[in-house]
Design an enzyme around this catalytic site. Sequence first.
Site, mmCIF file in Angstrom:
data_model
loop_
_atom_site.group_PDB
_atom_site.id
_atom_site.type_symbol
_atom_site.label_atom_id
_atom_site.label_comp_id
_atom_site.label_asym_id
_atom_site.label_seq_id
_atom_site.Cartn_x
_atom_site.Cartn_y
_atom_site.Cartn_z
ATOM 1 N N ASP A 63 -5.842 -0.409 4.169
ATOM 2 C CA ASP A 63 -4.944 -0.336 5.648
ATOM 3 C C ASP A 63 -5.817 0.102 6.837
ATOM 4 O OD1 ASP A 63 -2.689 -1.557 4.277
ATOM 5 O OD2 ASP A 63 -1.674 0.505 3.927
ATOM 6 N N ASP A 93 -0.661 -7.476 5.482
ATOM 7 C CA ASP A 93 0.737 -7.240 5.825
ATOM 8 C C ASP A 93 1.271 -8.267 6.972
ATOM 9 O OD1 ASP A 93 0.401 -5.308 3.808
ATOM 10 O OD2 ASP A 93 -0.038 -3.757 5.176
#
Length: 193
Positions: free
Chosen positions: A125, A141
């Site tokens: 991330d 995402d």
Amino acid sequence: MPKKKEAKEEGKRIAKRYPALAIAWIVLDQVVKVSIRSGVPYREMLPFLPGLDLTFVKNTGAAFSMFSNQTWILTVFSAVVSVLLTVVLLRDLLPHWRARLALSLLLGGAVGNFIDRLLLGYVTDMFATTFVNFAVFNVADIGVVVGGILLCIHVILLWKDTPDEKPGENSGHPKKTKTPETPAPKQKGAKGS
């Protein structure tokens, strides 16, 4: 009849573009993740855009770090979802452009995070919001969230496009047609006979 056949062929040709979008989303996701892993120190915040910083976080869970350290369960789940999305997209089971776009983004996001879980044991991330305390997220995402929203919009608009049906009645079966009401036979002795 030839126009119908041409329209159907055109629809099939356009439908083939959507898997390419999913593949492009996967490639974009993986390129960004490799760049982050090689260029951003772990857990360090670097200014990127107003309201958005770059960082490098290893997420062993799902969205918002739920199910942390459950990588193999999430890997299997991602694989199953990816296969289902691929089947629906390739068989063109939802032939409207909104649904195809939604499925492509969902598939790109699911496969992007699946690759990380399978190869690294975690999901990379990198986007951290600075204007609100929010989970760190990645390109995959974004695809999952935007695809999910588009799919919801598609379902809402689909129901809106069928005004004669109540929600939940669209079972794929032909609509029942009302039979015309026949007037009741007049009784003897009634006025007007």
